[in-house]
Scaffold this motif. Structure first.
Motif, mmCIF file in Angstrom:
data_model
loop_
_atom_site.group_PDB
_atom_site.id
_atom_site.type_symbol
_atom_site.label_atom_id
_atom_site.label_comp_id
_atom_site.label_asym_id
_atom_site.label_seq_id
_atom_site.Cartn_x
_atom_site.Cartn_y
_atom_site.Cartn_z
ATOM 1 N N VAL A 24 69.469 3.401 61.782
ATOM 2 C CA VAL A 24 70.319 4.304 62.283
ATOM 3 C C VAL A 24 71.843 4.497 62.587
ATOM 4 C CG1 VAL A 24 70.381 6.396 63.414
ATOM 5 C CG2 VAL A 24 68.169 5.736 62.541
ATOM 6 N N GLY A 25 72.526 4.652 62.566
ATOM 7 C CA GLY A 25 74.052 4.866 63.049
ATOM 8 C C GLY A 25 74.829 3.808 62.136
ATOM 9 N N LEU A 26 74.520 3.311 60.980
ATOM 10 C CA LEU A 26 75.421 1.941 59.966
ATOM 11 C C LEU A 26 75.976 2.976 59.138
ATOM 12 C CD1 LEU A 26 76.186 -0.893 60.174
ATOM 13 C CD2 LEU A 26 74.236 -0.666 58.581
ATOM 14 N N PRO A 27 77.273 3.214 59.495
ATOM 15 C CA PRO A 27 78.396 3.806 58.128
ATOM 16 C C PRO A 27 78.174 3.310 57.219
ATOM 17 C CG PRO A 27 79.672 2.650 60.425
ATOM 18 C CD PRO A 27 78.557 2.479 60.028
ATOM 19 N N ALA A 28 79.617 3.667 56.209
ATOM 20 C CA ALA A 28 79.155 3.285 54.529
ATOM 21 C C ALA A 28 80.679 1.384 54.401
ATOM 22 C CB ALA A 28 79.613 3.781 53.741
ATOM 23 N N LEU A 29 80.233 0.613 55.596
ATOM 24 C CA LEU A 29 80.910 -0.309 55.474
ATOM 25 C C LEU A 29 81.476 -1.147 54.353
ATOM 26 C CD1 LEU A 29 78.919 -2.466 58.349
ATOM 27 C CD2 LEU A 29 80.232 -0.974 58.697
ATOM 28 N N ASP A 30 80.526 -0.638 52.935
ATOM 29 C CA ASP A 30 80.775 -1.247 51.672
ATOM 30 C C ASP A 30 81.919 -0.281 51.030
ATOM 31 O OD1 ASP A 30 79.338 0.913 51.656
ATOM 32 O OD2 ASP A 30 78.730 0.438 49.409
ATOM 33 N N ALA A 31 82.235 0.577 52.295
ATOM 34 C CA ALA A 31 83.214 1.657 51.344
ATOM 35 C C ALA A 31 84.296 1.851 51.937
ATOM 36 C CB ALA A 31 82.440 3.051 51.187
ATOM 37 N N PHE A 32 84.738 0.725 52.779
ATOM 38 C CA PHE A 32 85.398 1.158 54.517
ATOM 39 C C PHE A 32 86.792 0.035 53.396
ATOM 40 C CE2 PHE A 32 87.714 -1.204 58.011
ATOM 41 C CZ PHE A 32 87.996 0.467 58.708
ATOM 42 N N PRO A 33 88.270 0.846 53.702
ATOM 43 C CA PRO A 33 89.855 0.227 53.321
ATOM 44 C C PRO A 33 89.626 -1.216 53.803
ATOM 45 C CG PRO A 33 89.932 2.289 54.854
ATOM 46 C CD PRO A 33 88.561 1.847 54.028
ATOM 47 N N HIS A 34 89.194 -2.180 53.671
ATOM 48 C CA HIS A 34 89.412 -3.574 54.885
ATOM 49 C C HIS A 34 90.803 -4.797 54.726
ATOM 50 C CE1 HIS A 34 84.454 -3.457 53.578
ATOM 51 N NE2 HIS A 34 84.745 -3.686 54.784
ATOM 52 N N GLU A 35 91.373 -4.253 52.846
ATOM 53 C CA GLU A 35 92.862 -4.739 53.407
ATOM 54 C C GLU A 35 93.615 -3.821 54.168
ATOM 55 O OE1 GLU A 35 93.356 -4.517 48.574
ATOM 56 O OE2 GLU A 35 91.921 -6.237 48.505
ATOM 57 N N VAL A 36 93.258 -2.450 54.020
ATOM 58 C CA VAL A 36 94.447 -1.541 55.100
ATOM 59 C C VAL A 36 93.592 -1.834 56.345
ATOM 60 C CG1 VAL A 36 94.924 0.722 55.841
ATOM 61 C CG2 VAL A 36 94.444 0.476 53.454
ATOM 62 N N TRP A 37 93.290 -2.431 56.638
ATOM 63 C CA TRP A 37 92.832 -2.354 58.506
ATOM 64 C C TRP A 37 93.039 -3.823 58.809
ATOM 65 C CZ3 TRP A 37 92.252 -0.562 62.241
ATOM 66 C CH2 TRP A 37 91.625 -0.696 63.166
ATOM 67 N N ALA A 38 92.756 -4.675 57.755
ATOM 68 C CA ALA A 38 93.470 -5.922 57.808
ATOM 69 C C ALA A 38 94.479 -5.874 58.040
ATOM 70 C CB ALA A 38 92.282 -7.232 56.532
ATOM 71 N N ARG A 39 95.556 -5.364 56.387
ATOM 72 C CA ARG A 39 96.497 -5.646 57.026
ATOM 73 C C ARG A 39 97.932 -4.460 58.238
ATOM 74 N NH1 ARG A 39 97.704 -2.032 53.077
ATOM 75 N NH2 ARG A 39 99.005 -0.194 53.802
ATOM 76 N N LEU A 40 97.342 -3.648 58.922
ATOM 77 C CA LEU A 40 97.615 -3.256 60.019
ATOM 78 C C LEU A 40 96.615 -4.283 61.093
ATOM 79 C CD1 LEU A 40 96.145 0.682 59.633
ATOM 80 C CD2 LEU A 40 98.277 -0.630 59.322
ATOM 81 N N ILE A 41 95.988 -5.041 61.276
ATOM 82 C CA ILE A 41 94.816 -6.507 62.310
ATOM 83 C C ILE A 41 96.650 -7.190 62.349
ATOM 84 C CG2 ILE A 41 93.907 -7.996 63.094
ATOM 85 C CD1 ILE A 41 92.990 -5.242 63.723
ATOM 86 N N SER A 42 96.355 -7.326 60.946
ATOM 87 C CA SER A 42 98.280 -8.670 61.112
ATOM 88 C C SER A 42 99.411 -7.962 61.458
ATOM 89 C CB SER A 42 97.687 -8.514 59.555
ATOM 90 O OG SER A 42 96.718 -9.651 59.050
ATOM 91 N N ARG A 43 99.852 -6.726 60.964
ATOM 92 C CA ARG A 43 100.404 -6.520 61.592
ATOM 93 C C ARG A 43 100.972 -6.145 63.361
ATOM 94 N NH1 ARG A 43 102.053 -0.500 60.760
ATOM 95 N NH2 ARG A 43 101.770 -0.892 58.354
ATOM 96 N N HIS A 44 100.116 -6.243 63.694
ATOM 97 C CA HIS A 44 100.216 -6.506 65.458
ATOM 98 C C HIS A 44 100.380 -7.718 65.869
ATOM 99 C CE1 HIS A 44 100.937 -2.245 65.775
ATOM 100 N NE2 HIS A 44 100.478 -1.210 65.294
ATOM 101 N N ALA A 45 99.375 -8.171 64.915
ATOM 102 C CA ALA A 45 98.929 -9.771 65.498
ATOM 103 C C ALA A 45 99.952 -10.070 65.681
ATOM 104 C CB ALA A 45 97.861 -10.339 65.034
ATOM 105 N N ARG A 46 100.958 -9.797 64.441
ATOM 106 C CA ARG A 46 102.672 -11.267 64.322
ATOM 107 C C ARG A 46 103.387 -10.517 65.584
ATOM 108 N NH1 ARG A 46 101.028 -10.146 58.673
ATOM 109 N NH2 ARG A 46 102.723 -8.274 58.656
ATOM 110 N N ARG A 47 103.059 -9.052 66.069
ATOM 111 C CA ARG A 47 104.169 -8.921 66.560
ATOM 112 C C ARG A 47 103.549 -9.397 68.460
ATOM 113 N NH1 ARG A 47 105.282 -3.264 63.497
ATOM 114 N NH2 ARG A 47 106.770 -4.575 61.399
ATOM 115 N N VAL A 48 103.023 -10.327 68.662
ATOM 116 C CA VAL A 48 102.593 -10.268 70.044
ATOM 117 C C VAL A 48 103.749 -9.957 70.527
ATOM 118 C CG1 VAL A 48 101.164 -11.428 71.643
ATOM 119 C CG2 VAL A 48 100.155 -11.298 69.304
ATOM 120 N N ASP A 49 103.536 -9.352 72.374
ATOM 121 C CA ASP A 49 104.250 -9.396 73.242
ATOM 122 C C ASP A 49 104.005 -9.432 74.415
ATOM 123 O OD1 ASP A 49 103.721 -6.300 72.602
ATOM 124 O OD2 ASP A 49 105.215 -5.353 72.322
ATOM 125 N N THR A 50 104.822 -9.129 75.481
ATOM 126 C CA THR A 50 104.162 -8.931 77.132
ATOM 127 C C THR A 50 102.649 -7.643 76.569
ATOM 128 O OG1 THR A 50 106.181 -10.313 77.290
ATOM 129 C CG2 THR A 50 104.915 -9.216 78.943
#
Length: 491
Positions: free
Chosen positions: A138-164
């Motif tokens: 119960v409560g587990l979504p379809a992780l196999d269908a999640f857009p992993h590459e899109v999410w990884a790109r967005l995380i990387s975008r902000h991880a590279r732009r670390v500011d104060t």
């Protein structure tokens, strides 16, 4: 033997004024740390030069201690890996407990190890259904269908732009652009009346309910709870020492008249009106208006948990209860966990404007703020249209998985399970034949790799129905038939 990477050592306390030489103090410390498991087999230890510098002692006693430990078999040296804890040291505690050990078993004569009554009240029943991540968790979504590459790109975008701004304590309400995106989304999709100033970003729906109980209830206050209902809401209630008034749920949702009869002095109402957990019914329009009128007249608060409102397969979309509220009595709770993934730990509260300062103060006292990096990535995920596209894909996917589940139940369990609440969400409830123990069934199912949540565990009073809750969001349609076949064998 697997090498364990070097890590910071536990604190080493040396007494230069003691009669025991430094090298013996140091070798004894290492022996004790190794035997008690603080240092693991294969773990690298600092070089003699590095350790001497850290302890601010001569290198000579450190060399002497290491030589002694090598001779006794506690340390080994490997080419290219340096000095490591030997792999042949047996794990476990020494026969005679040493003073100061944090994991020592209390003596029989020690004082009672008392914990708070509310901590005992928060402890839930046995949850064998949590042992499997497959069908029908119960409560587990379809992780196999999640857009992993899109999410990884967005995380990387902000991880590279670390500011104060991303490194300091954040606003207790959350990242403003994300709050604006959530407010826009809720106005369009759920008819919620709010702007960004009323949105608080939480670490999920459970956290949101906890904040609500801290703000709205004092110890000894009472609150209406659906019966059967969401166990996490009862835990949040117990955490503040409040009492539950159990209000039955029927085909029209929470029985408001019965709630008024049982708990007229209740300060708060918690409910899941769009897709009741666990029975899946939708609260009728007349019951919604009756509840809002009573809350306005009596000065009570309503906590609306809209945990999976994105997925409805039968009938027209149901607007939020908050959108009907003309007196600012409803606090609206939601989460990204069911659309995105549970580990994201992002959700939201929509709070009446006059309560915002109190909610800010409570949030600041409880956990200050949510992590900034996932908030920024989630903002872009919504603003760039990925969230809407993913929701549409998941709605179609869950409809197919739901159909496969209903078909498999009909094929393998005809007349054995009576399905209820299958028109929305990512799970359905199925009632068992009278007299069948759903907890025992869940244990048997767990042994064959099938996760079913017992319906009886969602009751706080005497369970009047025995059944199972089957989550179909995280199980592929092709695996549904085999899982139901195993469940039929357990029955």
């Amino acid at each position: 033997m697997k090498r364990v990477s070097a890590s910071l050592l536990p604190p080493i306390a040396l007494d230069p004024g003691a009669d025991v030489p430094i090298y013996r103090q140091l070798s004894e410390w290492f022996r004790r740390a190794i035997v008690e498991g603080q240092l693991q087999p294969g773990q690298r230890v600092p070089s003699t030069r590095a350790l001497a510098g850290e302890l601010k002692v001569s290198r000579l006693p450190v060399l002497s201690a290491y030589e002694q430990l090598h001779a006794e078999g506690y340390l080994e040296t490997f080419t290219g890996a340096g000095t490591c804890v030997a792999g042949t040291i047996p794990l476990g505690a020494p026969e005679k407990p040493r003073r100061g050990r944090s994991n020592a078993t209390p003596a029989a004569t020690s004082p009672a190890r008392r914990i708070a009554a509310r901590a005992q009240a928060m402890a839930g029943p046995e949850q064998t259904w949590l042992e499997s991540q497959g069908a029908f968790r119960v409560g587990l979504p379809a992780l196999d269908a999640f857009p992993h590459e899109v999410w990884a790109r967005l995380i990387s975008r902000h991880a590279r732009r670390v500011d104060t701004e991303s490194l300091v304590y954040g606003d207790p309400l959350g990242y403003l652009p994300l709050r604006e995106a959530v407010a826009d989304y809720l106005r369009i999709v759920r008819a919620v009346r709010a702007d960004a100033s009323q949105v608080m970003i939480t670490t999920g729906a459970q956290h949101g309910v906890q904040v609500c109980t801290h703000v709205l209830l004092d110890a000894g206050d009472s609150a209406w709870m659906e019966e059967p209902g969401y166990p996490g809401a009862h835990q949040a209630l117990a955490a503040v020492g409040a009492k539950a008034v159990l209000v039955p749920v029927d085909e029209d949702g929470l029985d408001v008249a019965e709630g008024i009869r049982r708990g007229p002095e209740a300060r708060m109402v918690y409910l899941t009106p769009s897709h009741q957990f666990p029975l899946g019914v939708t609260m009728s329009a007349s019951r919604r208006m009756q509840l809002l009128q009573w809350a306005t007249r009596a000065g009570r608060w309503i906590v609306e948990d809209d945990y999976d409102s994105e997925y409805r397969f039968g009938g027209k979309p149901v607007p939020s209860l908050q959108g009907l509220d003309a007196d600012g009595r409803v606090i609206y709770v939601g989460t990204f966990s069911k659309v995105m993934f549970p580990a994201l730990r992002l959700g939201w509260l929509v709070v009446p404007k006059d309560l915002v300062p109190a909610f800010c103060a409570a949030r600041d006292a409880l956990d200050t703020c949510s992590p900034m990096l996932p908030q920024r990535a989630m903002t872009d995920f919504i603003r760039e249209g990925h969230f809407a596209r993913h929701t549409r894909r998941m709605r179609a996917l869950y409809a197919a998985r739901r159909a496969a589940l209903l078909e498999a139940i009909e094929r393998h369990l005809p007349g054995r399970l009576r399905v209820v609440g299958a028109e929305a969400g990512m799970q359905l409830a199925a009632l068992l034949p009278d007299g069948m123990d759903d907890i025992a069934l869940s244990r048997r199912a767990a042994q064959v790799g099938v996760s079913i949540r017992p319906l009886s565990q969602c009751y706080r009073g005497a369970a009047c129905r025995s059944g199972v809750i089957l989550g179909y969001g995280g199980v592929d349609a092709r695996a549904v038939d085999e899982a139901i076949r195993r469940l039929a064998h357990c029955l």
